[in-house]
Write a protein that holds these residues in place. Sequence first.
Motif, mmCIF file in Angstrom:
data_model
loop_
_atom_site.group_PDB
_atom_site.id
_atom_site.type_symbol
_atom_site.label_atom_id
_atom_site.label_comp_id
_atom_site.label_asym_id
_atom_site.label_seq_id
_atom_site.Cartn_x
_atom_site.Cartn_y
_atom_site.Cartn_z
ATOM 1 N N ILE A 77 3.339 3.050 -4.809
ATOM 2 C CA ILE A 77 4.327 3.151 -3.636
ATOM 3 C C ILE A 77 3.291 3.717 -2.273
ATOM 4 C CG2 ILE A 77 5.804 4.954 -2.555
ATOM 5 C CD1 ILE A 77 7.019 5.383 -5.611
ATOM 6 N N ALA A 78 2.307 4.344 -2.589
ATOM 7 C CA ALA A 78 1.449 4.715 -1.541
ATOM 8 C C ALA A 78 1.008 3.278 -0.824
ATOM 9 C CB ALA A 78 0.491 5.437 -1.922
ATOM 10 N N TRP A 79 0.524 2.452 -1.704
ATOM 11 C CA TRP A 79 0.025 1.483 -1.390
ATOM 12 C C TRP A 79 1.041 0.519 -0.696
ATOM 13 C CZ3 TRP A 79 1.457 -3.711 -3.268
ATOM 14 C CH2 TRP A 79 0.799 -4.675 -3.164
ATOM 15 N N GLU A 80 2.295 0.200 -1.397
ATOM 16 C CA GLU A 80 3.404 -0.305 -0.507
ATOM 17 C C GLU A 80 3.481 0.048 0.936
ATOM 18 O OE1 GLU A 80 5.502 -2.493 -1.332
ATOM 19 O OE2 GLU A 80 7.368 -2.193 0.040
ATOM 20 N N LEU A 81 3.673 1.446 1.071
ATOM 21 C CA LEU A 81 3.829 1.919 2.369
ATOM 22 C C LEU A 81 2.693 1.867 3.337
ATOM 23 C CD1 LEU A 81 5.603 5.309 1.328
ATOM 24 C CD2 LEU A 81 6.667 3.446 2.204
#
Length: 434
Positions: A77-81
Amino acid sequence: MTLYSHAFQRIGTENAFKIASHISRIEQQGHYVLKLNLGEPDFDLPKFISEEIKRQLDLGNTHYCDPQGLLALREVIAWELNMTRGIEVSPDQVVVFPGAKPAIAFAQQAYLNKGDEVIYPSPGYPIYESLIEMMDAIPRPLHLREDDGLGISAEQIEELICPATKLIFLNFPSNPTGAMATEQELEEIAQVVLQKSNPECRVFSDEIYSDIVFDGRRHHSIASVPGMRRRTIVVSGFSKSFAWTGGRLGYAAFPTAEEAQSFKNLNINYFSCVPPFLQMAGATALNSPHRHAAIRQMVESFQGRRDDIIPALNSIPGVRCISPLGAFYAFPNIGEAIKDLGVLDAFKSLSKCESEDTSPAGLFQMFALYHHQVAVLDRRSFGRIGSDGQHYIRLSMAASQENLREGIRRLREALKDRDGFRSFVREGRQLCRG
Ligand code: PLP
């Protein structure tokens, strides 16, 4: 002494769910109801996700796990954002929830004191308004204007913002209007927030529809505006992008790891953790090479339906509808049409008790459902406060093209069925949602 607490008695609801019992009743009488009320994509969960859920179950990944969310998922999720919003997010700022919805209630519990003010779009997702008064906070609905494309401007925020503002809900693409914000509009809103609000005021940026945008547009987040990351909670989830509403998987990225820890503690208090086999499948959903094709296919279908139904709606006498830029709803103004049908007069003649729970568009909603078997939602279902005199309905495009066409045909019939409407009012049985 009352059975329920005063706070509990002030909670609102989401009519999209409440209307289900009326629909079942009509279906039990042998009618086929066209359900244009649902906010859930009418597609199957992509195979690459369902296969992973099964695999995780077979691995026995069915126990309690980290209440903040599995690190494997928070990392993705962190990477996605980071990739999509260009913002710095570390996994310790991310919390996983059972859907995006709990983040709304939790944010209100975590940040609001009595008398704090909350700005939110109206019409908007009903859960924003539903909980504010329960928290003893003050609702400040930001009324969207049709001549502004039902979007939000910096000027409107400026009119409402004050030192008591503690939370500002933004939702682009919007439910129910389908409006989006350009980068420039977000920059202007951000300037107002940064200049006029208390540093402790948070923007809750509900970006659950960020993957569902039309005509090659790009979604922008207010968190990407310089200075806003430390003020913004970015919220999204898997319900809409992957047609996975029953998965109950959502997340938020907080300005600080400390805030994330507070929300983790709310998770501990309410449900301990989100099922780990679903979280692992969520990580697969975001990582999979099949992801973009699956989303693209769904978005193309929604866009095709939009291109079909918006002209059809606009061709109904007394109806006008702005074309949505994202999400999967149409939000036509039916004011002229329901006036001709006699709805405004009928509404005026309702008792106080009857009129309290509905609106003219709500009266039409129940008539369309019981007499023409088509389910839609009224404007008031998307924010009650200050909604008088606004005559809209929301149609969900999460139905086949064929059903949408038939649904609009039935709405057209309903809007000119004066005799039917008169007898509906005379019968007086289903005037309100109850
Ligand atoms: N936010 C908005 C704007 C929505 O429309 C919805 C669902 O309809 C949600 C949040 C909740 O999503 P979830 O199913 O992930 O809880």
